[in-house]
Design an enzyme around this catalytic site. Sequence first.
Site, PDB file in Angstrom:
ATOM      1  CB  SER A   1      -0.910   0.016   1.231  1.00  0.00           C
ATOM      2  OG  SER A   1      -1.853  -1.014   1.152  1.00  0.00           O
TER       3      SER A   1
ATOM      4  NE  ARG B   1      -2.495   4.579   0.471  1.00  0.00           N
ATOM      5  CZ  ARG B   1      -3.081   3.441   0.073  1.00  0.00           C
ATOM      6  NH1 ARG B   1      -2.386   2.506  -0.538  1.00  0.00           N
ATOM      7  NH2 ARG B   1      -4.372   3.247   0.278  1.00  0.00           N
TER       8      ARG B   1
ATOM      9  CG  ASP C   1      -5.462  -7.007   2.119  1.00  0.00           C
ATOM     10  OD1 ASP C   1      -6.545  -7.174   1.521  1.00  0.00           O
ATOM     11  OD2 ASP C   1      -4.739  -6.009   1.932  1.00  0.00           O
TER      12      ASP C   1
ATOM     13  CE  LYS D   1     -10.560  -6.623  -0.039  1.00  0.00           C
ATOM     14  NZ  LYS D   1     -10.172  -5.213  -0.144  1.00  0.00           N
TER      15      LYS D   1
HETATM   16  C1  S3P Z   1      -5.580  -1.330  -0.172  1.00  0.00           C
HETATM   17  C2  S3P Z   1      -6.806  -1.310   0.412  1.00  0.00           C
HETATM   18  C3  S3P Z   1      -7.612  -2.512   0.655  1.00  0.00           C
HETATM   19  C4  S3P Z   1      -6.774  -3.784   0.572  1.00  0.00           C
HETATM   20  C5  S3P Z   1      -5.850  -3.776  -0.610  1.00  0.00           C
HETATM   21  C6  S3P Z   1      -4.915  -2.586  -0.571  1.00  0.00           C
HETATM   22  C7  S3P Z   1      -4.869  -0.060  -0.384  1.00  0.00           C
HETATM   23  O1  S3P Z   1      -8.633  -2.563  -0.317  1.00  0.00           O
HETATM   24  O2  S3P Z   1      -7.605  -4.927   0.507  1.00  0.00           O
HETATM   25  O3  S3P Z   1      -5.065  -4.968  -0.618  1.00  0.00           O
HETATM   26  O4  S3P Z   1      -3.643  -0.075  -0.617  1.00  0.00           O
HETATM   27  O5  S3P Z   1      -5.524   0.974  -0.309  1.00  0.00           O
HETATM   28  P1  S3P Z   1     -10.039  -1.782  -0.141  1.00  0.00           P
HETATM   29  O6  S3P Z   1      -9.764  -0.323  -0.133  1.00  0.00           O
HETATM   30  O7  S3P Z   1     -10.851  -2.182  -1.334  1.00  0.00           O
HETATM   31  O8  S3P Z   1     -10.593  -2.297   1.139  1.00  0.00           O
END
Ligand code: S3P
Length: 432
Positions: free
Chosen positions: A14, A18, A306, A333
Site C-alpha cells: 500500500s 502511494r 487482507d 478481492k
Molecule cells: C488497499 C486497500 C484494501 C486492501 C488492498 C490494498 C490499499 O482494499 O484490501 O489490498 O492499498 O488501499 P479496499 O480499499 O478495497 O478495502
Amino acid sequence: MRVRGAVRPPGDKSISHRALLLAALAHGRSELEGLLTGADVKSTARVLRQLGVDVSPVRAGGSVLVGGGRALARPAATLDCGNSGTTARLLLGALAGRPFAARLSGDASLRRRPMRRVTEPLRAMGAHIKEERGDSLPLTIRGGGLHDLTYTSPVASAQIKSALLLAGLVGGVAVTIREPYLSRDHTERLLVHLGLGLSYHDGAISLPRAAGSLPAFRLSVPGDASSAAFLVAAAVLAEGGELLIENVGVNPTRTGFLVVLGRMGARVERLNLRDEAGEPVADLLVRPAALRATEVAAAEVPTLVDEVPILAALASRATGETVFRAVGELRVKESNRLELVAANLRALGVAAEARGDDLFVRGTDRPPRGRVDTARDHRLAMAFAVLGTISGADVRLSERASVAISYPAFFADLRRIGEGGRGKGDAARHRH
Ligand code: S3P
C-alpha cells in the site's frame, strides 16, 4: 517444523503504491527505498511512465528515483493496471484531476472487480467516465474542471478514500470523506508528512481546496504487515523455536490480525518501535502457541481485511469455532476469497462455511490434506502454503507463481525460517 532466525518481509504494498504516485505529483526528484518489487507495484510504476513520469526500474536492493514536477500527461495507449486494484482505483482518482482522456484496463481478475465505488463519487466531482462493460474495467476517464465533494462512503475502503483525496489534490478542490469504519490511513499520513494540511472532525477527513504542492521527498518504505502475517502464522503454528520478523509497519489500521491473534492465545512482541515518515515500525518476535477460537467483529475487519485468509487458516488449528463477521468485501478481492477460503478449507478436511457475509471455521487437530485452488490469488496461495508447514500436512496448491504479486521471495523465506531448510520445513508442494 521449528522456526529460527530473523527475516525481513518485503516493502509495504500500500505504501509503495502511494509513494510512487505522490512522488510523481511532487516537485522535483524523489528517492524511494525499500519499495516492494512485486508485480502490483511494477504496474503502478509502468502506468506512471505511460503518463510521462520518469520512474527508474523497480529492482530489489536499489532505490527508485521518481522525477516529478511535470503534470501527468495524456497516455498514448491503454493503461494496463495488471492485477492491481490499488493501481486502478488510486489512478482513477489522480486522473480525475487532469483534462485528458485515459483508458484503463487490467488482467482478467481485475476486470471482474467493481469500479463504481470510485467512479460514482468521481463523477459527482465532475469527472467524465465511460464504461464499456458496466461496473468494471475497461473504463475511459476524462477529468478536469472538478468541484468540491463531501462524501459518505458505504464501505470502509482505503482505495476509495485515497482516490478521492488524490482527485482533490490534483484537481485543486476540497474533499471531505466519511467511512463506516477507519480504513488504512497511509495516504493521509504521507500527505501530512509532506506538509499538507489535512483535518479530521466528527470522524471525517478533509483536504482543503488548493491544498498546495508536494515537495520532492526521500522515503524508506517499511516492511508489509500483511506479508509479515504469513510469517507470523508460520511461527505460531511451528512446533518450536522463535522467529524475529524485522522492520514491519505496525500502523494500527493494519495490525488487527495481531489483536485477533492475541485473543486466540498468541502474543507477538513488538521490539524496537520507531517512526518512519509518520508510520510506526517495529520488529516482531513470535513464538509457537496453542490457539483458541474467537469472534472477529465487523469494526475490526478493515484493520485485517487482507489477513482473513491466513487468520482463517489459523482458526482451522484452534479449539472451537471462529466467526468472522461482515466479511462480504472478500468476495470482490483478487478472487472471491470468502467462498474460496471456505471451499479450500473444506477440501483439506476442515469444517468451514460462508453464511451470508459471515465466515465460520471450526478448528481441528487432524493434519490438513488435499488440493487447494488458489485461483491465482497471492494471499490464498500463501495462506494455504503456511498450513502446509504443519507436520503430517499434505497441501497441494494449484499454482504458486501468484505470490510474485506481493511477496516474490515468499517460498524462499518460508523455507529459510524452518529449521533444517528444504525437506523438513518445506511448505506446500506444487502440483505438476
Ligand atoms: C488497499 C486497500 C484494501 C486492501 C488492498 C490494498 C490499499 O482494499 O484490501 O489490498 O492499498 O488501499 P479496499 O480499499 O478495497 O478495502
